[in-house]
Write a protein that holds these residues in place. Structure first.
Motif, PDB file in Angstrom:
ATOM      1  N   LEU A 258       0.824  -1.201   0.000  1.00 56.56           N
ATOM      2  CA  LEU A 258       0.000   0.000   0.000  1.00 56.56           C
ATOM      3  C   LEU A 258       0.866   1.263   0.000  1.00 56.56           C
ATOM      4  N   LEU A 259       2.081   1.157   0.546  1.00 61.16           N
ATOM      5  CA  LEU A 259       2.945   2.318   0.642  1.00 61.16           C
ATOM      6  C   LEU A 259       3.802   2.514  -0.600  1.00 61.16           C
ATOM      7  N   THR A 260       3.960   1.467  -1.406  1.00 63.14           N
ATOM      8  CA  THR A 260       4.895   1.524  -2.521  1.00 63.14           C
ATOM      9  C   THR A 260       4.243   1.488  -3.889  1.00 63.14           C
ATOM     10  N   ASN A 261       2.983   1.085  -3.988  1.00 66.21           N
ATOM     11  CA  ASN A 261       2.333   0.946  -5.289  1.00 66.21           C
ATOM     12  C   ASN A 261       1.322   2.069  -5.490  1.00 66.21           C
ATOM     13  N   PRO A 262       1.547   2.993  -6.436  1.00 67.09           N
ATOM     14  CA  PRO A 262       0.651   4.148  -6.588  1.00 67.09           C
ATOM     15  C   PRO A 262      -0.754   3.773  -7.033  1.00 67.09           C
ATOM     16  N   THR A 263      -0.892   2.750  -7.876  1.00 68.02           N
ATOM     17  CA  THR A 263      -2.224   2.348  -8.311  1.00 68.02           C
ATOM     18  C   THR A 263      -3.023   1.786  -7.143  1.00 68.02           C
ATOM     19  N   LEU A 264      -2.364   1.002  -6.301  1.00 68.04           N
ATOM     20  CA  LEU A 264      -3.041   0.442  -5.149  1.00 68.04           C
ATOM     21  C   LEU A 264      -3.438   1.532  -4.159  1.00 68.04           C
ATOM     22  N   ARG A 265      -2.601   2.555  -4.014  1.00 66.65           N
ATOM     23  CA  ARG A 265      -2.961   3.672  -3.131  1.00 66.65           C
ATOM     24  C   ARG A 265      -4.203   4.397  -3.650  1.00 66.65           C
ATOM     25  N   ALA A 266      -4.281   4.575  -4.966  1.00 67.39           N
ATOM     26  CA  ALA A 266      -5.459   5.222  -5.544  1.00 67.39           C
ATOM     27  C   ALA A 266      -6.707   4.362  -5.332  1.00 67.39           C
ATOM     28  N   LEU A 267      -6.564   3.041  -5.506  1.00 66.09           N
ATOM     29  CA  LEU A 267      -7.699   2.144  -5.292  1.00 66.09           C
ATOM     30  C   LEU A 267      -8.174   2.188  -3.847  1.00 66.09           C
ATOM     31  N   VAL A 268      -7.237   2.276  -2.905  1.00 66.01           N
ATOM     32  CA  VAL A 268      -7.608   2.353  -1.491  1.00 66.01           C
ATOM     33  C   VAL A 268      -8.368   3.646  -1.209  1.00 66.01           C
ATOM     34  N   ALA A 269      -7.922   4.751  -1.788  1.00 63.28           N
ATOM     35  CA  ALA A 269      -8.629   6.022  -1.604  1.00 63.28           C
ATOM     36  C   ALA A 269     -10.038   5.951  -2.185  1.00 63.28           C
ATOM     37  N   ILE A 270     -10.167   5.318  -3.352  1.00 67.50           N
ATOM     38  CA  ILE A 270     -11.484   5.150  -3.961  1.00 67.50           C
ATOM     39  C   ILE A 270     -12.366   4.275  -3.078  1.00 67.50           C
ATOM     40  N   ALA A 271     -11.794   3.180  -2.571  1.00 64.72           N
ATOM     41  CA  ALA A 271     -12.550   2.300  -1.678  1.00 64.72           C
ATOM     42  C   ALA A 271     -12.975   3.037  -0.422  1.00 64.72           C
ATOM     43  N   LEU A 272     -12.103   3.899   0.105  1.00 66.70           N
ATOM     44  CA  LEU A 272     -12.414   4.644   1.319  1.00 66.70           C
ATOM     45  C   LEU A 272     -13.689   5.460   1.157  1.00 66.70           C
ATOM     46  N   PHE A 273     -13.778   6.215   0.069  1.00 68.25           N
ATOM     47  CA  PHE A 273     -14.945   7.088  -0.118  1.00 68.25           C
ATOM     48  C   PHE A 273     -16.178   6.292  -0.549  1.00 68.25           C
ATOM     49  N   THR A 274     -16.000   5.268  -1.384  1.00 69.31           N
ATOM     50  CA  THR A 274     -17.154   4.490  -1.833  1.00 69.31           C
ATOM     51  C   THR A 274     -17.772   3.711  -0.679  1.00 69.31           C
ATOM     52  N   TYR A 275     -16.922   3.073   0.131  1.00 73.39           N
ATOM     53  CA  TYR A 275     -17.449   2.301   1.248  1.00 73.39           C
ATOM     54  C   TYR A 275     -17.929   3.194   2.389  1.00 73.39           C
ATOM     55  N   THR A 276     -17.393   4.400   2.487  1.00 72.37           N
ATOM     56  CA  THR A 276     -17.971   5.376   3.416  1.00 72.37           C
ATOM     57  C   THR A 276     -19.408   5.672   3.013  1.00 72.37           C
ATOM     58  N   ALA A 277     -19.623   5.868   1.720  1.00 68.25           N
ATOM     59  CA  ALA A 277     -20.980   6.105   1.225  1.00 68.25           C
ATOM     60  C   ALA A 277     -21.881   4.914   1.500  1.00 68.25           C
ATOM     61  N   GLN A 278     -21.388   3.706   1.242  1.00 66.06           N
ATOM     62  CA  GLN A 278     -22.197   2.518   1.487  1.00 66.06           C
ATOM     63  C   GLN A 278     -22.532   2.379   2.962  1.00 66.06           C
TER      64      GLN A 278
END
Length: 444
Positions: A6-26
């Protein structure tokens, strides 16, 4: 200790941020939907039916999204899913507003809420976990890093549950409809993150829309390179498909992963029962009205998510336990915690029990995800990511609607049913997961 992907892969960091807001909404919908059913004068079974329909969509589409995140590209899949989620959140908000204002009747409101929170939102969120899980498998070549990677990704999703609970609590205390109307805003933020920070999918070929016919030899797992044989990590930006072909499907009855599924499904069912009935439990055991129950329900879900996040982000990566040991320990703790919740006489006891359930999930889930992922080959990672995500979802097809129906009949009955299934899965974890090298099963 090696750093988390999570700290070294930029695509995975972006996916985590997307998951954070989407699952917050859910989660804002999950927290508010039980009190809303009573505030809007809707039958209790509407709550269970909405979540069950969402789970059916997740179950049906998880492997679909997982395989296409590899064949079509992660950006394309995530953008499509978030547009669908934004549509669903807006429909849910509009239905609640129209019902509260008296513009539509109970039947129309129930139908709109079930459609929005059910197949629309479920189909959207089904894309995020398998996309992230497939990427984690891609950048974690061995058992230790796979456990840390899957645990960190799951922990990030549980962080979103905590954020959603806090936001729901604050908005619900101000206005009972606040969390509902804020849902599309959070999805819109996730969409903006995807547009700005997710790298564009590589390649110029047009992906196929249908599964290509594979020869028998190509479909056999032993012909592919085991996932455990990957040397080093793969940069996600260069991991896009070159021909657009879909990877093979993974069967639920595959003998490499069936013992793992049997050993985890009980806690997923129990989590479905707890999360969908906690709003009613708070009102009935605490003697609360619907409006104040929103905040208390959010705090209960916050306790559950805090326990899971604590384990997944902090404890599990430092324990150094293998997948089998994590799964067995988590299922044993789940059996104890659910027994305490069933008998909890006060809201404080309910909160402590839900926290313990979160701790149990935070141990069992990474063990299951890592173990199942290591049991299959590299070419099957998209398919197994879908199966991993769908395993929890398939229990939610039955758990919410059965739990709400049983709760209306006798409040203790859904918890007794969940206890029996957790006990069964705990037994499977101890009896079916034999002392074999997990990675070697990918070659069998």
């Amino acid at each position: 200790m090696p750093s988390s992907p999570l700290l070294t892969n930029p695509t995975l960091r972006a996916l985590v941020a997307i998951a954070l807001f989407t699952y917050t909404a859910q989660n804002m919908l999950n927290v508010s939907i039980a009190p809303l059913s009573r505030a809007l004068d809707l039958p209790e079974w509407i709550v269970g039916a909405a979540v069950s329909l969402a789970a059916a969509a997740v179950t049906a589409l998880s492997q679909f999204w997982g395989r296409r995140s590899i064949a079509w590209g992660r950006r394309r899949v995530i953008l499509l899913a978030l547009i669908l989620a934004l549509t669903a959140g807006t429909l849910f908000s509009a239905a609640v507003w129209a019902r509260a204002a008296g513009y539509i009747g109970a039947f129309a409101a129930a139908g709109a809420i079930m459609a929005a929170r059910g197949p629309f939102f479920g189909a959207a969120v089904a894309a995020i976990p398998p996309t992230g899980q497939a990427l984690v498998a891609e950048v974690t070549p061995d058992e230790g890093s796979r456990v840390r990677g899957t645990s960190a990704f799951s922990g990030a999703i549980n962080l979103s549950v905590m954020v959603g609970s806090l936001v729901s609590s604050a908005l619900g205390a101000w206005w009972i409809f606040g969390p509902v109307h804020a849902t599309p805003v959070f999805v819109l933020i996730a969409l903006a993150i995807a547009l700005i920070w997710l790298p564009r999918d590589g390649g110029t070929t047009h992906p196929r829309r249908h599964l290509p016919r594979l020869s028998h030899e190509a479909a056999e797992p032993e012909k592919a390179t085991p996932a455990s044989s990957i040397e080093g990590t793969t940069d996600s930006a260069s991991a896009e498909p070159t021909d657009g072909e879909l990877p093979p499907r993974v069967s639920w009855t595959d003998r490499r992963i069936a013992p793992w599924i049997a050993s985890i499904f009980g806690i997923y069912f129990a989590n479905g029962v707890v999360q969908i009935t906690i709003g009613f439990l708070v009102q009935d055991r605490g003697g609360l009205e619907p409006a104040p129950a929103v905040s208390i329900t959010a705090l209960m879900l916050l306790a559950n998510a805090a326990g899971a996040m604590l384990m997944q982000l902090i404890v599990v990566p430092r324990l150094g336990w293998g997948p089998r040991r994590l799964l067995r320990a988590g299922m044993t703790l789940a059996l104890i915690a659910l027994t305490c919740l069933t008998l909890a006489p006060t809201l404080w006891a309910v909160a402590a029990s839900t926290f313990a359930m979160g701790v149990a999930s935070g141990m069992a889930s990474p063990g299951y995800s890592a173990g199942a992922s290591l049991a299959v080959t590299e070419r099957e990672q998209g398919g197994i990511a879908g199966v991993i995500n769908a395993t929890g979802a398939i229990t939610w097809i039955v758990a919410p609607v059965s739990a709400t129906a049983l709760y209306g009949w006798m409040p203790l009955s859904p918890f007794l049913l969940a206890l029996s299934l957790v006990a069964l899965s705990c037994s499977c974890a101890w009896l079916l997961l034999h002392k074999l090298d997990i990675v070697s099963r990918a070659r069998d």
